[in-house]
Design a protein around this motif. Sequence first.
Motif, short mmCIF file in Angstrom:
data_model
loop_
_atom_site.label_atom_id
_atom_site.label_comp_id
_atom_site.label_asym_id
_atom_site.label_seq_id
_atom_site.Cartn_x
_atom_site.Cartn_y
_atom_site.Cartn_z
N ASN A 40 39.65 29.93 36.06
CA ASN A 40 40.57 30.68 36.91
C ASN A 40 40.24 30.49 38.39
O ASN A 40 41.14 30.42 39.24
N TYR A 41 38.95 30.43 38.69
CA TYR A 41 38.50 30.14 40.05
C TYR A 41 39.09 28.82 40.52
O TYR A 41 39.69 28.72 41.60
N GLY A 42 38.94 27.79 39.69
CA GLY A 42 39.50 26.49 40.04
C GLY A 42 41.00 26.52 40.16
O GLY A 42 41.58 25.85 41.03
N TRP A 43 41.65 27.30 39.29
CA TRP A 43 43.10 27.40 39.36
C TRP A 43 43.55 28.00 40.69
O TRP A 43 44.51 27.53 41.31
N VAL A 44 42.86 29.05 41.12
CA VAL A 44 43.22 29.72 42.37
C VAL A 44 43.10 28.77 43.56
O VAL A 44 44.01 28.70 44.40
N ILE A 45 42.01 28.02 43.64
CA ILE A 45 41.82 27.16 44.81
C ILE A 45 42.63 25.86 44.71
O ILE A 45 42.93 25.23 45.72
N GLY A 46 43.01 25.46 43.49
CA GLY A 46 43.76 24.22 43.34
C GLY A 46 45.26 24.40 43.37
O GLY A 46 46.00 23.47 43.75
N SER A 47 45.74 25.58 42.99
CA SER A 47 47.19 25.78 42.87
C SER A 47 47.91 25.83 44.20
O SER A 47 49.14 25.66 44.26
N ILE A 48 47.19 26.03 45.28
CA ILE A 48 47.81 26.12 46.61
C ILE A 48 48.04 24.75 47.23
O ILE A 48 48.79 24.60 48.19
N PHE A 65 43.54 36.69 49.29
CA PHE A 65 42.24 37.32 49.55
C PHE A 65 41.73 38.03 48.30
O PHE A 65 40.56 37.92 47.94
N VAL A 66 42.61 38.77 47.63
CA VAL A 66 42.21 39.51 46.43
C VAL A 66 41.78 38.53 45.34
O VAL A 66 40.77 38.73 44.65
N SER A 67 42.54 37.44 45.16
CA SER A 67 42.14 36.42 44.19
C SER A 67 40.81 35.80 44.57
O SER A 67 40.00 35.46 43.70
N GLY A 68 40.58 35.66 45.86
CA GLY A 68 39.31 35.11 46.34
C GLY A 68 38.13 35.99 45.96
O GLY A 68 37.05 35.49 45.63
N ILE A 69 38.32 37.32 45.99
CA ILE A 69 37.25 38.22 45.55
C ILE A 69 36.88 37.92 44.10
O ILE A 69 35.70 37.85 43.74
N GLY A 70 37.89 37.72 43.27
CA GLY A 70 37.64 37.36 41.88
C GLY A 70 36.87 36.06 41.75
O GLY A 70 35.98 35.92 40.90
N CYS A 71 37.19 35.10 42.62
CA CYS A 71 36.47 33.82 42.60
C CYS A 71 35.00 34.00 42.94
O CYS A 71 34.12 33.40 42.31
N GLY A 72 34.72 34.84 43.95
CA GLY A 72 33.34 35.07 44.36
C GLY A 72 32.52 35.75 43.29
O GLY A 72 31.36 35.39 43.03
N VAL A 73 33.10 36.74 42.62
CA VAL A 73 32.40 37.43 41.54
C VAL A 73 32.17 36.47 40.38
O VAL A 73 31.08 36.41 39.79
N THR A 92 41.10 32.85 51.00
CA THR A 92 40.54 32.77 49.65
C THR A 92 39.02 32.62 49.68
O THR A 92 38.32 33.40 49.03
N PRO A 93 38.46 31.65 50.42
CA PRO A 93 37.00 31.60 50.49
C PRO A 93 36.39 32.82 51.19
O PRO A 93 35.26 33.21 50.87
N LEU A 94 37.14 33.46 52.10
CA LEU A 94 36.64 34.68 52.72
C LEU A 94 36.53 35.79 51.67
O LEU A 94 35.54 36.53 51.62
N GLY A 95 37.54 35.88 50.81
CA GLY A 95 37.48 36.85 49.72
C GLY A 95 36.36 36.53 48.74
O GLY A 95 35.69 37.43 48.22
#
Length: 399
Positions: free
Chosen positions: A76-84, A175-183, A123-126
């Motif tokens: 899901n992390y990869g999906w968030v950063i790749g889908s944009i 940003f919210v999705s980015g928080i999920g990526c960081g966790v 996203t990376p900030l989140g």
Amino acid sequence: MSKFTEHDIQRSSSLYRTHSTAASFASTSPASNGKTKGVDIYEADEQGVSPTDSRYSRLNCPLLLFAITAAISSINYGWVIGSINIPALVIEECADGPVTWTNGFPSCIPMSSTLWGLVVGLTPLGAWAGSMFSGIAADKFGRKHMLMYNNAFFVSGAIIASTSTSVAQLSVGRFVSGIGCGVAANVVSTYCSEVSTIRSRGFLGGFQQLMILVGVFLSQVVSIGLSKAPLWRVLFSISAAIAIVQTLLLFFIPESPKYLASTNQIDKAEAVLVRLRKDMDIAFELGDLLTVLEYSRQTDYVPQPTMWQVLAGKTEIDLRHLVFSVLFLMLSQQWAGGKGVMFYSTEILSDSFHLSDEKIKHIPTIAQLLTLGIGAVGLFSVILGMCILDKVGRRTVLM
């Protein structure tokens, strides 16, 4: 960290004594001629390792399935950063045509390149924000439950982004999705390392990065068909579906044995090790785990050096070379520009090939296909590294 009872410590010591005595008897008995006959589990291989000692067991099917389930967060992390990446021009520059409204949603959200950079950068900030609290939260709630709770960020971020009608809403969603990526980046790696064995640690150590690139690659493949207005909204919403599926699957995997032992749930930790190390002897591994955790508990009362003392070399053991080596490796990874490629490669390549808006409408473009190829190369490289890591060593692979 919870204090172990006297019974737990005595049981750990008893496990060591019992198995050590049996191993000694099996190797010195005259009737055995140096080999175990009645107690085969203590017969060592050519490296002096018992073939049933769980500490040296290889990757098995249950362990792999549990790691894959946890690593869906990394997908899901990869999906968030790749889908944009691929639909970027359709969203920010309305390359698919002028803005039209359907059921209250615009076909695109026109903005300047500066604003688009801000949206992408949130996203990376989140992710940074998520990584700051994920360790403490995982120690409180457990690795498995933290992955469950974290999916709320992925679902919320996906819903906000896929229904966005303004730059502000899209920014909040990213940003919210980015928080999920960081966790996910923190907790998945922790879970995989704590359920792994010595012989599977190298493979599972790279598992998170592999799953991130699997997510990036899959998002790029799907993006080829969903890069038209308003289908890019469906692309963003898939992250929520991935999170929901993983939440259901997480009910079937065990908690980390290290976390269970650290919270004084020794019987549960032992049961999980039996489940993870199928048909293996877990006595030594459980004893090691309890010993390490007890030592860690005792050293909690010892004053820890400050960051300045570590950087200045004012510690009992000079750690500066280790700290700077790790910092250099992490900075080198960022300086290599990998994240920038994941976010902006389609735009960069479109400009490089001077693609007009008319050509961009004809999907797939050469820029999109090259972006897909870059993702495939990254995926292959990680798989290759994982396969040779335990054989040739970490430093050799880095060189």
